[in-house]
Design a protein around this motif. Structure first.
Motif, PDB file in Angstrom:
ATOM      1  N   LYS A  63      10.134  12.141   1.639  1.00 46.17           N
ATOM      2  CA  LYS A  63       9.745  13.412   2.263  1.00 46.17           C
ATOM      3  C   LYS A  63       9.411  14.464   1.194  1.00 46.17           C
ATOM      4  N   ASN A  64      10.233  14.539   0.161  1.00 50.16           N
ATOM      5  CA  ASN A  64       9.995  15.511  -0.911  1.00 50.16           C
ATOM      6  C   ASN A  64       8.685  15.234  -1.646  1.00 50.16           C
ATOM      7  N   LEU A  65       8.378  13.950  -1.860  1.00 48.20           N
ATOM      8  CA  LEU A  65       7.128  13.588  -2.546  1.00 48.20           C
ATOM      9  C   LEU A  65       5.921  13.912  -1.671  1.00 48.20           C
ATOM     10  N   LEU A  66       6.076  13.696  -0.361  1.00 45.29           N
ATOM     11  CA  LEU A  66       4.958  13.915   0.555  1.00 45.29           C
ATOM     12  C   LEU A  66       4.658  15.412   0.728  1.00 45.29           C
ATOM     13  N   ASN A  67       5.611  16.240   0.439  1.00 38.57           N
ATOM     14  CA  ASN A  67       5.430  17.689   0.567  1.00 38.57           C
ATOM     15  C   ASN A  67       4.507  18.272  -0.508  1.00 38.57           C
ATOM     16  N   SER A 103       0.829  -1.212   0.000  1.00 37.04           N
ATOM     17  CA  SER A 103       0.000   0.000   0.000  1.00 37.04           C
ATOM     18  C   SER A 103       0.866   1.265   0.000  1.00 37.04           C
ATOM     19  N   TYR A 104       1.965   1.248   0.766  1.00 34.68           N
ATOM     20  CA  TYR A 104       2.896   2.381   0.769  1.00 34.68           C
ATOM     21  C   TYR A 104       3.521   2.566  -0.620  1.00 34.68           C
ATOM     22  N   LEU A 105       3.908   1.441  -1.220  1.00 35.12           N
ATOM     23  CA  LEU A 105       4.537   1.508  -2.546  1.00 35.12           C
ATOM     24  C   LEU A 105       3.562   2.070  -3.580  1.00 35.12           C
ATOM     25  N   LEU A 106       2.333   1.594  -3.538  1.00 37.16           N
ATOM     26  CA  LEU A 106       1.311   2.062  -4.476  1.00 37.16           C
ATOM     27  C   LEU A 106       1.060   3.560  -4.299  1.00 37.16           C
ATOM     28  N   PHE A 107       1.022   4.010  -3.049  1.00 40.92           N
ATOM     29  CA  PHE A 107       0.780   5.424  -2.767  1.00 40.92           C
ATOM     30  C   PHE A 107       1.898   6.306  -3.341  1.00 40.92           C
ATOM     31  N   PHE A 108       3.144   5.950  -3.030  1.00 42.51           N
ATOM     32  CA  PHE A 108       4.256   6.806  -3.467  1.00 42.51           C
ATOM     33  C   PHE A 108       4.532   6.675  -4.964  1.00 42.51           C
ATOM     34  N   GLN A 109       4.280   5.508  -5.532  1.00 39.23           N
ATOM     35  CA  GLN A 109       4.475   5.362  -6.977  1.00 39.23           C
ATOM     36  C   GLN A 109       3.413   6.130  -7.765  1.00 39.23           C
ATOM     37  N   ASN A 168       1.164  18.987  -2.796  1.00 43.50           N
ATOM     38  CA  ASN A 168      -0.208  19.372  -2.378  1.00 43.50           C
ATOM     39  C   ASN A 168      -1.088  18.164  -2.094  1.00 43.50           C
ATOM     40  N   ASN A 169      -1.763  18.207  -0.912  1.00 42.74           N
ATOM     41  CA  ASN A 169      -2.781  17.224  -0.507  1.00 42.74           C
ATOM     42  C   ASN A 169      -2.233  15.824  -0.219  1.00 42.74           C
ATOM     43  N   ASN A 170      -0.968  15.605  -0.440  1.00 45.26           N
ATOM     44  CA  ASN A 170      -0.448  14.242  -0.256  1.00 45.26           C
ATOM     45  C   ASN A 170      -0.404  13.829   1.209  1.00 45.26           C
ATOM     46  N   VAL A 171      -0.226  14.781   2.121  1.00 43.17           N
ATOM     47  CA  VAL A 171      -0.149  14.450   3.545  1.00 43.17           C
ATOM     48  C   VAL A 171      -1.466  13.880   4.036  1.00 43.17           C
ATOM     49  N   ARG A 172      -2.581  14.552   3.722  1.00 43.20           N
ATOM     50  CA  ARG A 172      -3.886  14.072   4.197  1.00 43.20           C
ATOM     51  C   ARG A 172      -4.197  12.692   3.611  1.00 43.20           C
ATOM     52  N   GLU A 173      -3.888  12.480   2.335  1.00 45.64           N
ATOM     53  CA  GLU A 173      -4.134  11.174   1.705  1.00 45.64           C
ATOM     54  C   GLU A 173      -3.254  10.094   2.351  1.00 45.64           C
ATOM     55  N   PHE A 174      -2.002  10.465   2.645  1.00 46.93           N
ATOM     56  CA  PHE A 174      -1.082   9.516   3.280  1.00 46.93           C
ATOM     57  C   PHE A 174      -1.568   9.129   4.679  1.00 46.93           C
ATOM     58  N   LEU A 175      -2.057  10.092   5.436  1.00 46.80           N
ATOM     59  CA  LEU A 175      -2.581   9.787   6.771  1.00 46.80           C
ATOM     60  C   LEU A 175      -3.859   8.967   6.687  1.00 46.80           C
TER      61      LEU A 175
END
Length: 411
Positions: free
Chosen positions: A334-338, A290-296, A340-347
């Motif tokens: 960290k750079n990818l998570l910065n 799930s982490y891999l799918l999110f960041f990819q 827009n909107n990626n933090v809320r989706e990641f949480l």
């Protein structure tokens, strides 16, 4: 006895003058081995002489001299006769060898820590191997080697808890990492443990101690390299040769000790109690997937290794990756998570992992790990993550789960 006395006296008169020298040199120059070999080669092997020879062999010849005794016999017929005589009494040397092995095991248990005990058992296997190709003891070797293999199981398991589950480990125990891990992975972990230990020292005397501990460890091991123990091959769990250079050598370890390695200064470091126990990752494949799918979905440059590094940092006090790899992976994520909107989706993703029981930990523990790993990312401070995962914003956060992750979790 008269013949033996005559030989002794002649050797003394020819070679020695000083009485003290006579006593020391005499035993070395004329051992029972030479007398027995001489008698076999020079005398006719009558029934009575064979009885005398049999008595002398049993009383005076050690098990590791028997093959040499056979080699010293020049006549082939005599060689076969003596070989059969020895084989008839083979059990005597088996018990001699077995008693020594069992006595050495008992002493080793009492005098050594777990890592050194494992090294000593392997050292005993090395010593025992000397009789592997013996014409008399190949079957005895197999039985005793099996005992030594069995003796490795408990300390090998215990050593995992003593070394793998601690962040501060002395060098003599840290060396046992090489029993369990491939060379490059073990080097990374070994360097890190050395640096952690260095940080706690008040003076620079640690290096001399490291060298001495290493010397003593290899002396017990009876090898100049540290082999991996592999119980998937129970008949031969330890390879006692290093022909392909797969195992780390004493010289390589000394070079590591002799050099300050700044690349292994910890970047991401948490208290061991804050890590997630591996058995609390109920579904590792789903967690990493799930982490891999999110960041990819943000960048195709993200690989499974990036996520595995994160997983190692979340679950191990001494990850298998070096500090440069950890730093590079953290910066990438960290750079990818910065964005827009990626933090809320990641949480939202992490909420789902908790709600579905894919990870069985308290929300507080996960919040702490996330905030420390993704430090400096906007919105990933401890208080904000807590607000999103456990506070009033939790329901809103759950609704932010991307559609491709909903499909992944519910397929």
């Amino acid at each position: 006895m008269n013949a033996l006395f005559f030989i002794r006296q002649n050797f003394k008169e020819i070679f020695f003058k000083d009485k003290k020298v006579e006593e020391v040199k005499y035993k070395r120059i004329l051992p029972y081995f030479s007398v027995i070999s001489h008698n076999i080669n020079k005398l006719e092997l009558t029934y009575s002489i064979l009885n005398d020879i049999k008595y002398d062999i049993i009383k005076y010849i050690n098990y590791d001299e028997l093959d040499y005794l056979i080699e010293s016999i020049r006549n082939d017929n005599k060689k076969e006769i003596i070989k059969k005589l020895i084989l008839q009494e083979n059990y005597r040397w088996y018990y001699q060898i077995q008693d020594k092995v069992e006595s050495d095991i008992e002493k080793a248990r009492l005098l050594n820590n777990t890592s050194e005990y494992i090294a000593l058992i392997i050292g005993m296997k090395v010593e025992l191997k000397k009789i592997k190709d013996s014409i008399f003891f190949s079957d005895i070797y197999s039985r005793l080697d099996y005992i030594l293999n069995k003796e490795l199981i408990t300390p090998f398991t215990l050593n995992y808890f003593e070394v793998e589950q601690k962040s501060n480990v002395p060098v003599r125990q840290a060396l046992s990492l090489f029993f369990k891990h491939e060379k490059n992975e073990a080097i990374i972990q070994f360097k890190r443990l050395l640096n952690i230990d260095r940080e706690s020292r008040l003076d620079s005397s640690f290096q001399a101690e490291y060298f001495e501990m290493t010397r003593m460890f290899f002396e017990k091991l009876n090898l100049d390299f540290i082999p991996i123990i592999d119980f998937s091959n129970y008949d031969n769990p330890v390879c006692l040769s290093n022909e392909n250079g797969n195992f780390i050598t004493k010289e390589e370890i000394q070079l590591i000790i002799d050099k300050e390695d700044y690349f292994n200064k910890r970047g991401f470091k948490v208290d061991i109690k804050d890590l997630i126990r591996k058995d609390k990752i109920v579904n590792k494949e789903k967690f990493i997937g799930s982490y891999l799918l999110f960041f990819q979905n943000i960048s195709k440059k993200v690989t499974e290794k990036h996520i595995d590094i994160l997983f190692s940092c979340f679950t191990q006090s001494n990850p298998k990756y070096d500090e440069f790899e950890i730093f590079d992976s953290r910066e990438t994520l960290k750079n990818l998570l910065n964005k827009n909107n990626n933090v809320r989706e990641f949480l939202s993703l992490n909420n789902e992992l908790l709600d579905k029981g894919i990870i069985d930990v308290s929300r507080a523990k996960l919040i702490k790990l996330l905030s420390m790993y993704f430090i400096e990312v906007k919105g990933m401070g401890y208080d904000n993550i807590k607000h999103m995962i456990t506070g009033a914003e939790r329901d809103k956060t759950k609704k932010m789960l991307p559609h491709y992750l909903k499909k992944y979790f519910y397929e």
